[in-house]
Design a protein around this motif. Sequence first.
Motif, PDB file in Angstrom:
ATOM      1  N   GLN A 134      -8.925 -30.204  42.026  1.00 27.33           N
ATOM      2  CA  GLN A 134      -9.777 -29.143  42.715  1.00 27.33           C
ATOM      3  C   GLN A 134     -10.162 -28.038  41.865  1.00 27.33           C
ATOM      4  OE1 GLN A 134      -7.263 -28.164  46.304  1.00 27.33           O
ATOM      5  NE2 GLN A 134      -8.419 -29.584  47.406  1.00 27.33           N
ATOM      6  N   GLN A 135      -9.173 -27.696  41.012  1.00 26.06           N
ATOM      7  CA  GLN A 135      -9.650 -26.449  40.127  1.00 26.06           C
ATOM      8  C   GLN A 135     -10.457 -26.958  38.887  1.00 26.06           C
ATOM      9  OE1 GLN A 135      -8.148 -22.871  39.879  1.00 26.06           O
ATOM     10  NE2 GLN A 135     -10.276 -23.223  38.883  1.00 26.06           N
ATOM     11  N   THR A 136     -10.149 -28.248  38.378  1.00 23.05           N
ATOM     12  CA  THR A 136     -10.667 -28.668  37.415  1.00 23.05           C
ATOM     13  C   THR A 136     -12.282 -28.856  37.934  1.00 23.05           C
ATOM     14  OG1 THR A 136      -8.888 -29.613  36.481  1.00 23.05           O
ATOM     15  CG2 THR A 136     -10.803 -30.667  35.739  1.00 23.05           C
ATOM     16  N   THR A 137     -12.458 -29.474  38.896  1.00 26.13           N
ATOM     17  CA  THR A 137     -13.719 -30.022  39.547  1.00 26.13           C
ATOM     18  C   THR A 137     -14.631 -28.472  39.613  1.00 26.13           C
ATOM     19  OG1 THR A 137     -13.020 -31.706  40.887  1.00 26.13           O
ATOM     20  CG2 THR A 137     -14.932 -30.792  41.530  1.00 26.13           C
ATOM     21  N   LEU A 138     -13.933 -27.475  40.306  1.00 23.74           N
ATOM     22  CA  LEU A 138     -14.882 -26.068  40.641  1.00 23.74           C
ATOM     23  C   LEU A 138     -15.063 -25.553  39.019  1.00 23.74           C
ATOM     24  CD1 LEU A 138     -15.831 -23.943  42.523  1.00 23.74           C
ATOM     25  CD2 LEU A 138     -13.486 -23.284  42.411  1.00 23.74           C
ATOM     26  N   ALA A 139     -14.182 -25.809  38.301  1.00 19.72           N
ATOM     27  CA  ALA A 139     -14.408 -25.172  36.931  1.00 19.72           C
ATOM     28  C   ALA A 139     -15.661 -26.095  36.355  1.00 19.72           C
ATOM     29  CB  ALA A 139     -13.380 -25.395  35.952  1.00 19.72           C
ATOM     30  N   PHE A 140     -15.753 -27.071  36.399  1.00 19.57           N
ATOM     31  CA  PHE A 140     -16.962 -27.853  35.731  1.00 19.57           C
ATOM     32  C   PHE A 140     -18.116 -27.665  36.488  1.00 19.57           C
ATOM     33  CE2 PHE A 140     -13.892 -29.867  32.686  1.00 19.57           C
ATOM     34  CZ  PHE A 140     -14.892 -30.011  31.700  1.00 19.57           C
ATOM     35  N   VAL A 141     -17.996 -27.653  37.709  1.00 18.32           N
ATOM     36  CA  VAL A 141     -19.398 -27.549  38.551  1.00 18.32           C
ATOM     37  C   VAL A 141     -19.804 -25.935  38.172  1.00 18.32           C
ATOM     38  CG1 VAL A 141     -20.065 -26.917  40.885  1.00 18.32           C
ATOM     39  CG2 VAL A 141     -18.559 -29.018  40.361  1.00 18.32           C
ATOM     40  N   LEU A 148     -19.455 -26.962  22.427  1.00 14.75           N
ATOM     41  CA  LEU A 148     -18.781 -28.136  22.473  1.00 14.75           C
ATOM     42  C   LEU A 148     -17.242 -28.096  22.666  1.00 14.75           C
ATOM     43  CD1 LEU A 148     -18.742 -31.385  22.614  1.00 14.75           C
ATOM     44  CD2 LEU A 148     -18.841 -31.330  19.769  1.00 14.75           C
ATOM     45  N   GLY A 149     -16.661 -27.290  21.817  1.00 11.13           N
ATOM     46  CA  GLY A 149     -15.307 -27.206  21.946  1.00 11.13           C
ATOM     47  C   GLY A 149     -14.833 -26.538  23.242  1.00 11.13           C
ATOM     48  N   ASP A 150     -15.830 -25.747  23.911  1.00 15.24           N
ATOM     49  CA  ASP A 150     -15.274 -25.184  25.085  1.00 15.24           C
ATOM     50  C   ASP A 150     -15.397 -26.038  26.328  1.00 15.24           C
ATOM     51  OD1 ASP A 150     -15.024 -22.581  24.300  1.00 15.24           O
ATOM     52  OD2 ASP A 150     -16.991 -21.772  24.462  1.00 15.24           O
ATOM     53  N   VAL A 151     -15.991 -27.136  26.187  1.00 17.05           N
ATOM     54  CA  VAL A 151     -15.854 -28.413  27.296  1.00 17.05           C
ATOM     55  C   VAL A 151     -14.591 -28.858  27.252  1.00 17.05           C
ATOM     56  CG1 VAL A 151     -16.776 -30.673  27.803  1.00 17.05           C
ATOM     57  CG2 VAL A 151     -18.291 -28.745  26.811  1.00 17.05           C
ATOM     58  N   PHE A 152     -13.835 -29.117  26.099  1.00 13.52           N
ATOM     59  CA  PHE A 152     -12.325 -29.485  26.163  1.00 13.52           C
ATOM     60  C   PHE A 152     -11.641 -28.429  26.337  1.00 13.52           C
ATOM     61  CE2 PHE A 152     -15.290 -32.319  23.401  1.00 13.52           C
ATOM     62  CZ  PHE A 152     -14.998 -33.403  23.919  1.00 13.52           C
ATOM     63  N   LYS A 153     -11.597 -27.275  26.104  1.00 15.46           N
ATOM     64  CA  LYS A 153     -11.061 -26.095  26.480  1.00 15.46           C
ATOM     65  C   LYS A 153     -10.911 -25.958  27.648  1.00 15.46           C
ATOM     66  CE  LYS A 153     -10.356 -21.267  25.741  1.00 15.46           C
ATOM     67  NZ  LYS A 153     -11.004 -20.085  24.831  1.00 15.46           N
ATOM     68  N   LEU A 154     -12.120 -25.984  28.439  1.00  9.33           N
ATOM     69  CA  LEU A 154     -12.030 -25.717  30.021  1.00  9.33           C
ATOM     70  C   LEU A 154     -11.336 -26.981  30.754  1.00  9.33           C
ATOM     71  CD1 LEU A 154     -13.463 -24.306  32.229  1.00  9.33           C
ATOM     72  CD2 LEU A 154     -15.219 -25.752  32.290  1.00  9.33           C
ATOM     73  N   ALA A 155     -11.490 -28.327  30.308  1.00 10.37           N
ATOM     74  CA  ALA A 155     -10.776 -29.643  30.747  1.00 10.37           C
ATOM     75  C   ALA A 155      -9.306 -29.306  30.537  1.00 10.37           C
ATOM     76  CB  ALA A 155     -11.132 -30.551  30.107  1.00 10.37           C
ATOM     77  N   ALA A 156      -8.775 -28.859  29.406  1.00 16.62           N
ATOM     78  CA  ALA A 156      -7.325 -28.533  29.130  1.00 16.62           C
ATOM     79  C   ALA A 156      -6.633 -27.329  30.054  1.00 16.62           C
ATOM     80  CB  ALA A 156      -7.091 -28.417  27.649  1.00 16.62           C
ATOM     81  N   TRP A 157      -7.334 -26.470  30.041  1.00 15.30           N
ATOM     82  CA  TRP A 157      -6.834 -25.286  30.575  1.00 15.30           C
ATOM     83  C   TRP A 157      -6.217 -25.335  32.011  1.00 15.30           C
ATOM     84  CZ3 TRP A 157      -7.158 -20.505  27.901  1.00 15.30           C
ATOM     85  CH2 TRP A 157      -6.737 -19.241  28.705  1.00 15.30           C
TER      86      TRP A 157
END
Length: 484
Positions: A302-309, A346-355
């Motif tokens: 849920q957190q990951t979904t909200l972050a990417f949205v 580009l790096g922030d995409v993977f940073k957001l996924a890893a956080w």
Amino acid sequence: MMSTTPYRTLIRSASVMGGASAISIIVAIVVSKGLSLLTGPYGVGLAGLYASLVAAFSNVANISGGGVRFIAEAKANRDRATAAEIVAALRSASWLLGLTAGTATWCLRGQLALWIFDDPNQSAAIGWLSLAVLLAILAASRSAQLNGLGQINDLAKITIAGSVISGATLLIFARIWGLTGVVSGVLSLQTTAFAISSILANRSGLRATSVPFRVSLQRAWPIMRLGLAFSASITLANVSQLVVRSAINHRLGPEAVGHFQAAWSISMTYIGFILAAMAVDYYPRLTATIADPQTTARLLNQQTTLAFVAACPIFLALFALAPWTIKLLYTSDFLPSVAILRWQILGDVFKLAAWPLGFVLLAANRPRAYLLAEVAWNVIYVAITLGLLDRFGLDATGIGFAISYILYLAMVYRLVRTHILTLWNRANRLAVTCVSLLIIALFIVNHSYPAAALSTGITITGLGSLISSWSIYHMLRQRKREMP
């Protein structure tokens, strides 16, 4: 109800902390623009170096990350007596560690002036920054108390008031004293944060309890064990920044440090409201559910979904409009920052996924695994950046950032799978893949078809915004159906 309640809380947290961060971002934009006009790239780089120095020394002794976890755990168990003892132990340990770190900064001021600035005259400024180090550690302990108790509104007040007061002070001092006033502005940030966090912590309804030394030591040890792992990761990141900025200063000159600082500030700021919402709400909730892998996996998704949205339109828009963003926030002298910023996006995409994954390791009280991943990221980032700096110039800092976060995500994902067998659901795997591919596509268009870069970027940003808006609408409708 358990499966859906987190969305309501996460949306509220994102709204409160996102609003506070948005105000802070606006203030930072004004301050950065004003500082660039008053002092030029050199002044912006100097402020960045001062801030990195304070962060590096304060985070060495910052154990607030451990305090948040154990206060949140006590709150979940409704044990106010234990929570009060933890607060007392956290404050005592923070005073001891803060005085130690501040003294170390003072004693090393001469060596630091030569190593970082190549200027022995900077030792006086670094001496004043030793006080900022102490205040930063004390402020963090008060904020940890509020975070563990879930006092989101109070944390938002600290964010807003701190940015406004310290930003105004920095510009006033820079206007009056020029470059010599920058250090006073950096010091005012920590002074404001400590004053406001102390007032709000004392009003939180939970006061530190006077306990015997043995009990205080028992409470402090697990806090320090986890907190120092958390602070060590932040310290490594700040030390890495010092190493990279020092290398840029030596090899490319002080103005190049300013160009790097401009890109870094934008990259760290625009995603900050999402990460702030995670740290404030997600971490304490995760601590309360970590014993249940199924519930933890649900909360993680849920957190990951909200972050990417929330982040997808920002990623795409900032990439497409990077040159205009740099000119708006700084001046045309900072255009070399554009390429760095795009690589960092580009790096922030993977940073957001890893956080969200990294918080699982902290909530599970696995400091060694968390620290291992953080050490790996910093080593890879510094090695790639310094290795490519002579060949690619400032672009090497962005390239190193992107590659290191791709590898970091793979490592953290593997570490968390030992605790949760099933991590991302299909929607999140698709989100990470699609957003990263869209950013790569924009890279290709900008390189091969520069005339069509802006129109393509705006079109893709519009598409991403529509998808994100539909997703948020779906979440809010789901929330409305669940309300009594």
